[in-house]
Write a protein that holds these residues in place. Sequence first.
Motif, mmCIF file in Angstrom:
data_model
loop_
_atom_site.group_PDB
_atom_site.id
_atom_site.type_symbol
_atom_site.label_atom_id
_atom_site.label_comp_id
_atom_site.label_asym_id
_atom_site.label_seq_id
_atom_site.Cartn_x
_atom_site.Cartn_y
_atom_site.Cartn_z
ATOM 1 N N ARG A 1 0.702 -1.207 0.069
ATOM 2 C CA ARG A 1 0.056 0.189 0.045
ATOM 3 C C ARG A 1 0.840 1.331 -0.044
ATOM 4 N NH1 ARG A 1 -5.568 -0.791 1.097
ATOM 5 N NH2 ARG A 1 -5.983 -2.709 2.097
ATOM 6 N N ARG B 1 2.352 1.966 -3.558
ATOM 7 C CA ARG B 1 1.326 2.145 -4.312
ATOM 8 C C ARG B 1 0.959 3.714 -4.181
ATOM 9 N NH1 ARG B 1 3.546 -0.818 -7.199
ATOM 10 N NH2 ARG B 1 2.716 -2.848 -7.837
ATOM 11 N N LYS C 1 5.134 4.151 -7.099
ATOM 12 C CA LYS C 1 4.089 3.569 -7.426
ATOM 13 C C LYS C 1 3.985 2.534 -8.532
ATOM 14 C CE LYS C 1 2.329 7.545 -9.999
ATOM 15 N NZ LYS C 1 1.327 8.639 -10.158
ATOM 16 N N ASN D 1 -4.919 -8.776 -4.768
ATOM 17 C CA ASN D 1 -5.487 -7.508 -5.548
ATOM 18 C C ASN D 1 -5.845 -6.167 -4.770
ATOM 19 O OD1 ASN D 1 -5.285 -9.324 -7.557
ATOM 20 N ND2 ASN D 1 -7.479 -10.453 -7.164
ATOM 21 N N GLY E 1 -2.829 -4.120 -4.480
ATOM 22 C CA GLY E 1 -2.357 -3.639 -5.546
ATOM 23 C C GLY E 1 -0.795 -4.273 -5.626
#
Length: 314
Positions: free
Chosen positions: A250, A253, A259, A279, A282
């Motif tokens: 997290r 991202r 990211k 998923n 991320g």
Amino acid sequence: MSGPLLETVERFTRLAGHNRVAMLMFRLGDGQDFGINVFKVREVIRRQRLERMPSMHELIAGSFDYRGQTIPVIDLARAMGYPPLADHPEAHFIVTEFSRSVQAFLVSDVQRIVHCDGAAMAAPPPSLGYGPRVNAVTRLDGNLLAIVDVEQVLASIEPAKVELSSRIGSVPGDARRRPRRVLVADDSMVARTQIVELFRQMNLECVVANDGQEAYERLVALAEGDSDDNVAMVISDIEMPRMDGYALTRAIREDDRLKDMKVLLHSSLSGVFNESMVNQVGADRFIAKFQPDILAAAVVELLPAEEPVRWASL
């Protein structure tokens, strides 16, 4: 206890992804509390009759029939330096699924399920004398909870083979430049050693971090420094103190500098639940530990294409 335990596990699934983890707390013969992640636990049952062959490893108390499958029982008390529990009539079995294998751990008694804040967990200082089989400690109601490094215990009985199949190629770089770099985050010394050795065979250089917080700090420092010192992707454990693999993903991202970085989560906590969490946070891929060829193939596939990657002839 198996029914209530599994029902409680279901309630704790919402903690994952928020740097919190549910632990099954137990003891090994004195007042020290130990913990193991509940997602590793299939069932807790009373001690069963054990069968033992003389050639078994010293940490194996024996085997028993678990729902039609013969599985080993590891005397966790002996592994942690306590008097053996093999003949203790009131002991319990914690049946676990770990890295695609099923085994039971022999413990003196099981306490309860608790949830812990990952940020409050830290590697134990050497002065506490826990040794390599405890990879994190935290305080719970004022008492010290020691988290067992199950990977280290299992590796001391049957070390995993770190051999890259001949059909998997290395990741070549320009001969004038050093090998491509990846960041490996894992709180288990055994797991880090395995992954680094595998990647050495693939001609990959590793930057190593002991937990997610250290990994994130290293990534930020590299991103702010010389771009030639950056890393191509991140391979991270899920269970780690301070910041777990979900929280690390997290953070990556949500950071504009990082990211777009590829993230592969690599954990002994296998199952559909992890696929769903991958998923949600991320991550690009989830691989269950420890499958050298599958991990290597995923890394080759996910590595950014600035430099060509090569597969050997199939």
